[in-house]
Design a protein around this motif. Sequence first.
Motif, PDB file in Angstrom:
ATOM      1  N   HIS A 124       0.785  -1.239   0.000  1.00 11.23           N
ATOM      2  CA  HIS A 124       0.000   0.000   0.000  1.00 11.23           C
ATOM      3  C   HIS A 124       0.819   1.293   0.000  1.00 11.23           C
ATOM      4  O   HIS A 124       0.285   2.352  -0.341  1.00 11.23           O
ATOM      5  N   ASP A 125       2.096   1.241   0.381  1.00 19.03           N
ATOM      6  CA  ASP A 125       2.929   2.453   0.367  1.00 19.03           C
ATOM      7  C   ASP A 125       4.218   2.257  -0.450  1.00 19.03           C
ATOM      8  O   ASP A 125       5.192   3.011  -0.265  1.00 19.03           O
ATOM      9  N   ASP A 239      -3.822   1.279   8.880  1.00 19.15           N
ATOM     10  CA  ASP A 239      -2.835   2.268   8.441  1.00 19.15           C
ATOM     11  C   ASP A 239      -2.600   3.357   9.497  1.00 19.15           C
ATOM     12  O   ASP A 239      -1.511   3.929   9.573  1.00 19.15           O
TER      13      ASP A 239
HETATM   14 MN    MN Z   1       0.598   3.631   5.148  1.00 18.38          MN
END
Ligand code: MN
Length: 303
Positions: A124-125, A239
């Motif tokens: 996701h990052d 997150d």
């Molecule tokens: Mn993140």
Amino acid sequence: ALIKEQVGSWNFSAHDFSEDELVFGACQMLSHAFSMPGLEHWRLTPGELQTFLLACRAAYNSFVLYHNFRHAIDVLQSVFFFLLRIGALPPYGLTGQTSVTKSPIASLVTPFDALTLLISAIGHDVGHPGVNNFFLVKLNAPLAQLYNDNSVLEAFHCAAFSQILRRHWPAAFKDKQLRKLLISAILATDMGVHQKFMERMGSLQEKFYANHKSVDGWKPQDIEMYKTLICGVLIKCADISNVARPWKVAEKWTQILQEEFANQGEMEKEVGMETALFGGPPELGNIYKLATSQIGFMSIFAL
Ligand code: MN
Ligand code: 5GP
């Protein structure tokens, strides 16, 4: 043995492990998900899984203080823990779990969705440059131009991660349904769309209570829409879950994130631009200001 045990616990502290150990932990979590019925088609061999994770690790920038591979595995472990708790994954670990009573909402999350969420968390990052969307947009950076100022980083993480999947997990890359959920999950991590998610959660809650806490009789399109919403909310929660960890773990994450923000502040000064940091650049060492801003973050977002 310690890592195996720790990945099943909310006390998990990614700070305490080397990157190799984090890869091992990620293998444990994904292998546990693979054990669910119906996922044969997407399974990787232990060797392929390790290669995939090493490719992901290489795609995170190690010079970035917060948004690096350690954060990715921390979010993976958060998602893993939530999925265990809502009964979307089978019990894990020696102590097992007192049997969970599944909420009808949690039942919307299938084994396939659970696996997709775990995969999404890992990527996701990917490639995060250590500066935020506002910074890229204000600077009119090439990446902001490419993605038309909209969820710039998240669009980039998703596109870059897709290439890793294409190369190292073709069955996941080719699956249209998996890809759709993966994209919506990664885009959901843009805090710029937080309010929109909260509003949708409100309408889901209303509909759910109006239907006597049940999803019976809902149209298939609505079920699909709310399932996607729940998956987005799960990864969002993971997150921003640093502040919900035990204090020692949480404190360290806060410190590291502040240092990344401070680095962005320095870059802003260098190029002479107005700050793109929410609340301005942090004053490292000003504990009162940090505490106030963390309380703000917790009450506005995390809670
Ligand atoms: Mn993140
Ligand atoms: P991410 O960039 O990790 O995908 O999205 C999460 C964002 O939430 C971070 O970039 C950061 O801006 C924000 N965030 C997460 N935890 C904290 C925290 O403890 N304090 C503050 N101020 N922001 C946080």
